[in-house]
Design a protein around this motif. Structure first.
Motif, PDB file in Angstrom:
ATOM      1  N   ALA A   1      29.296  40.778 -31.745  1.00 19.96           N
ATOM      2  CA  ALA A   1      28.455  39.598 -32.015  1.00 19.96           C
ATOM      3  C   ALA A   1      28.970  38.131 -31.939  1.00 19.96           C
ATOM      4  CB  ALA A   1      27.819  39.969 -33.392  1.00 19.96           C
ATOM      5  N   GLN A   2      30.140  38.193 -32.513  1.00 19.19           N
ATOM      6  CA  GLN A   2      31.061  37.080 -32.190  1.00 19.19           C
ATOM      7  C   GLN A   2      31.335  36.533 -30.930  1.00 19.19           C
ATOM      8  OE1 GLN A   2      34.445  37.691 -34.902  1.00 19.19           O
ATOM      9  NE2 GLN A   2      33.667  36.155 -36.280  1.00 19.19           N
ATOM     10  N   ARG A   3      31.769  37.566 -30.133  1.00 17.72           N
ATOM     11  CA  ARG A   3      32.078  37.468 -28.603  1.00 17.72           C
ATOM     12  C   ARG A   3      30.872  36.964 -28.003  1.00 17.72           C
ATOM     13  NH1 ARG A   3      32.872  42.616 -26.194  1.00 17.72           N
ATOM     14  NH2 ARG A   3      34.266  41.461 -24.559  1.00 17.72           N
ATOM     15  N   TYR A   4      29.807  37.714 -28.221  1.00 21.94           N
ATOM     16  CA  TYR A   4      28.656  37.333 -27.422  1.00 21.94           C
ATOM     17  C   TYR A   4      28.147  35.842 -27.601  1.00 21.94           C
ATOM     18  CZ  TYR A   4      28.005  42.452 -27.032  1.00 21.94           C
ATOM     19  OH  TYR A   4      28.051  43.711 -26.701  1.00 21.94           O
ATOM     20  N   TYR A   5      28.111  35.648 -28.991  1.00 22.75           N
ATOM     21  CA  TYR A   5      27.942  34.028 -29.507  1.00 22.75           C
ATOM     22  C   TYR A   5      28.751  32.980 -28.626  1.00 22.75           C
ATOM     23  CZ  TYR A   5      26.846  29.876 -32.308  1.00 22.75           C
ATOM     24  OH  TYR A   5      26.584  28.674 -32.390  1.00 22.75           O
ATOM     25  N   TYR A   6      30.090  33.352 -28.582  1.00 28.37           N
ATOM     26  CA  TYR A   6      30.783  32.340 -28.094  1.00 28.37           C
ATOM     27  C   TYR A   6      30.736  32.308 -26.567  1.00 28.37           C
ATOM     28  CZ  TYR A   6      32.533  31.142 -32.650  1.00 28.37           C
ATOM     29  OH  TYR A   6      32.838  30.864 -34.009  1.00 28.37           O
ATOM     30  N   GLN A   7      30.627  33.542 -26.087  1.00 28.97           N
ATOM     31  CA  GLN A   7      30.492  33.594 -24.510  1.00 28.97           C
ATOM     32  C   GLN A   7      28.973  32.917 -24.196  1.00 28.97           C
ATOM     33  OE1 GLN A   7      28.053  35.685 -22.606  1.00 28.97           O
ATOM     34  NE2 GLN A   7      29.040  35.164 -20.653  1.00 28.97           N
ATOM     35  N   GLY A   8      28.237  33.253 -25.088  1.00 26.12           N
ATOM     36  CA  GLY A   8      26.892  32.539 -24.678  1.00 26.12           C
ATOM     37  C   GLY A   8      25.754  33.321 -24.553  1.00 26.12           C
ATOM     38  N   ILE A   9      26.059  34.647 -24.149  1.00 21.58           N
ATOM     39  CA  ILE A   9      25.057  35.704 -23.976  1.00 21.58           C
ATOM     40  C   ILE A   9      24.077  36.003 -25.432  1.00 21.58           C
ATOM     41  CG2 ILE A   9      26.183  37.852 -24.372  1.00 21.58           C
ATOM     42  CD1 ILE A   9      23.425  36.965 -21.642  1.00 21.58           C
ATOM     43  N   GLY A  10      25.060  35.857 -26.471  1.00 17.36           N
ATOM     44  CA  GLY A  10      24.573  36.271 -27.593  1.00 17.36           C
ATOM     45  C   GLY A  10      23.603  35.201 -28.294  1.00 17.36           C
ATOM     46  N   ARG A  11      23.048  34.145 -27.345  1.00 20.39           N
ATOM     47  CA  ARG A  11      22.256  33.202 -27.830  1.00 20.39           C
ATOM     48  C   ARG A  11      21.112  33.090 -27.056  1.00 20.39           C
ATOM     49  NH1 ARG A  11      26.393  27.780 -28.586  1.00 20.39           N
ATOM     50  NH2 ARG A  11      28.177  29.173 -28.738  1.00 20.39           N
ATOM     51  N   TYR A  12      20.976  34.317 -26.080  1.00 21.54           N
ATOM     52  CA  TYR A  12      19.705  34.437 -25.450  1.00 21.54           C
ATOM     53  C   TYR A  12      18.763  35.435 -26.016  1.00 21.54           C
ATOM     54  CZ  TYR A  12      21.847  32.893 -21.090  1.00 21.54           C
ATOM     55  OH  TYR A  12      22.398  32.106 -19.979  1.00 21.54           O
ATOM     56  N   SER A  13      17.657  35.341 -25.880  1.00 18.41           N
ATOM     57  CA  SER A  13      16.700  36.353 -26.258  1.00 18.41           C
ATOM     58  C   SER A  13      16.834  37.590 -25.316  1.00 18.41           C
ATOM     59  CB  SER A  13      15.089  35.850 -26.000  1.00 18.41           C
ATOM     60  OG  SER A  13      14.742  35.783 -24.881  1.00 18.41           O
ATOM     61  N   PRO A  14      16.437  38.774 -25.864  1.00 18.07           N
ATOM     62  CA  PRO A  14      16.517  39.676 -24.891  1.00 18.07           C
ATOM     63  C   PRO A  14      15.737  39.739 -23.470  1.00 18.07           C
ATOM     64  CG  PRO A  14      16.382  40.669 -27.098  1.00 18.07           C
ATOM     65  CD  PRO A  14      15.773  39.290 -27.054  1.00 18.07           C
ATOM     66  N   PRO A  15      14.704  39.097 -23.488  1.00 16.56           N
ATOM     67  CA  PRO A  15      13.956  39.060 -22.012  1.00 16.56           C
ATOM     68  C   PRO A  15      14.913  38.246 -21.342  1.00 16.56           C
ATOM     69  CG  PRO A  15      12.479  38.982 -23.621  1.00 16.56           C
ATOM     70  CD  PRO A  15      13.557  38.922 -24.348  1.00 16.56           C
ATOM     71  N   ALA A  16      15.427  37.034 -21.911  1.00 18.16           N
ATOM     72  CA  ALA A  16      16.446  36.086 -21.033  1.00 18.16           C
ATOM     73  C   ALA A  16      17.595  36.689 -20.581  1.00 18.16           C
ATOM     74  CB  ALA A  16      16.502  34.831 -21.929  1.00 18.16           C
ATOM     75  N   ALA A  17      18.031  37.448 -21.568  1.00 16.95           N
ATOM     76  CA  ALA A  17      19.396  38.214 -21.320  1.00 16.95           C
ATOM     77  C   ALA A  17      19.287  39.154 -20.053  1.00 16.95           C
ATOM     78  CB  ALA A  17      20.014  39.009 -22.269  1.00 16.95           C
ATOM     79  N   TYR A  18      18.238  39.812 -20.266  1.00 12.99           N
ATOM     80  CA  TYR A  18      17.845  41.062 -19.079  1.00 12.99           C
ATOM     81  C   TYR A  18      17.622  40.413 -17.698  1.00 12.99           C
ATOM     82  CZ  TYR A  18      18.243  44.455 -22.822  1.00 12.99           C
ATOM     83  OH  TYR A  18      18.898  44.785 -23.897  1.00 12.99           O
ATOM     84  N   ALA A  19      16.688  39.235 -17.809  1.00 16.04           N
ATOM     85  CA  ALA A  19      16.412  38.461 -16.532  1.00 16.04           C
ATOM     86  C   ALA A  19      17.773  38.021 -15.698  1.00 16.04           C
ATOM     87  CB  ALA A  19      15.681  37.137 -16.988  1.00 16.04           C
ATOM     88  N   ARG A  20      18.780  37.895 -16.641  1.00 14.98           N
ATOM     89  CA  ARG A  20      20.339  37.361 -16.264  1.00 14.98           C
ATOM     90  C   ARG A  20      20.954  38.385 -15.421  1.00 14.98           C
ATOM     91  NH1 ARG A  20      23.531  32.844 -16.894  1.00 14.98           N
ATOM     92  NH2 ARG A  20      25.459  33.124 -16.356  1.00 14.98           N
ATOM     93  N   GLY A  21      20.931  39.416 -16.239  1.00 14.83           N
ATOM     94  CA  GLY A  21      21.676  41.027 -15.720  1.00 14.83           C
ATOM     95  C   GLY A  21      20.475  41.328 -14.357  1.00 14.83           C
ATOM     96  N   ILE A  22      19.377  41.041 -14.331  1.00 14.85           N
ATOM     97  CA  ILE A  22      18.468  41.802 -13.236  1.00 14.85           C
ATOM     98  C   ILE A  22      18.831  40.761 -12.049  1.00 14.85           C
ATOM     99  CG2 ILE A  22      16.406  41.968 -12.358  1.00 14.85           C
ATOM    100  CD1 ILE A  22      15.683  43.115 -15.337  1.00 14.85           C
TER     101      ILE A  22
END
Length: 230
Positions: free
Chosen positions: A142-163
């Motif tokens: 959770a700490q890694r995701y926050y500082y990398q940035g992906i942890g601040r995304y909502s799930p739909p926004a995160a998956y849109a990036r991956g897709i």
């Protein structure tokens, strides 16, 4: 002999991390004899990250460094015929996979919709793990995701990036053969490392739904999977 240290298998995949599986597949495709040791604790690894390798007493940390070391030491020809343009394309794909990694990892450790199934699979296949240990790993990630940035995304926004990343792969991977021709090269091993860690998982994330709907990605993944299976 080279020894590869990486995370354990899951869902029939030799390593449940894209980077470790990338190296595993590369060594198999290139015909390098190696021992494979699975570990969970990365604290003793170079830079505290897996995978790493030990070759004749030399520690090599990081998937790209292991690939480079292996090509140079064992005079591997897996990428020998690539043009400069193809090498540049491989580099760009490799960096995009770094982005895809964060979304894939987010789906396992961050998204409450899929995290329970992932943790249950880990506990089922690796009974030496504990719920307390996995909770610590979850907090660390959770700490890694926050500082990398992906942890601040909502799930739909995160998956849109991956897709979006997967769509590029779907555009580049051919319906037959491999990215740069009829034989696999190191970038095919890298793509397999991440796609296999999505496709073979029995967890229907948006990433897996996308991969399963693209025959070229499934075909590429399963051909590499069959080629590197023991």
């Amino acid at each position: 002999m080279l020894t590869l240290y990486s995370y354990p298998q899951l869902f029939g995949v030799a390593d449940n991390n894209g980077y470790g599986l990338k190296v595993y597949a590369f060594l198999k495709l290139a015909g390098v004899p190696f021992a494979h040791k699975h570990i969970f604790d990365s604290s003793g690894a170079p830079r505290g990250q897996l995978p790493y390798a030990v070759d004749d007493g030399k520690e090599i940390g990081g998937s790209d460094a292991i690939v480079t070391h292996s090509i140079e030491k064992y005079r591997l020809t897996i990428d020998a015929q690539l043009t400069l343009r193809q090498r540049d394309m491989s580099h760009l794909i490799d960096r995009m996979l770094d982005d895809l990694y964060w979304v894939m990892s987010y789906s396992r450790w961050k998204d409450e919709q899929f995290r329970p199934a992932f943790l249950a699979a880990l506990l089922r296949e690796h009974p030496n793990l504990t719920e307390e240990g996995l909770l610590k790993a979850q907090e660390y990630n959770a700490q890694r995701y926050y500082y990398q940035g992906i942890g601040r995304y909502s799930p739909p926004a995160a998956y849109a990036r991956g897709i979006a990343d997967l769509q590029v792969l779907a555009n580049l991977v051919p319906s037959t053969g491999f990215v740069h021709g009829p034989k696999p090269t190191s970038i095919d091993a890298a793509i397999y490392g991440f796609i296999a860690n999505i496709y073979f998982y029995e967890i229907e994330t948006p990433l897996r739904t996308f991969v399963a709907a693209h025959r070229n990605l499934v075909r590429h993944c399963t051909e590499i999977h069959d080629a590197v299976a023991n």
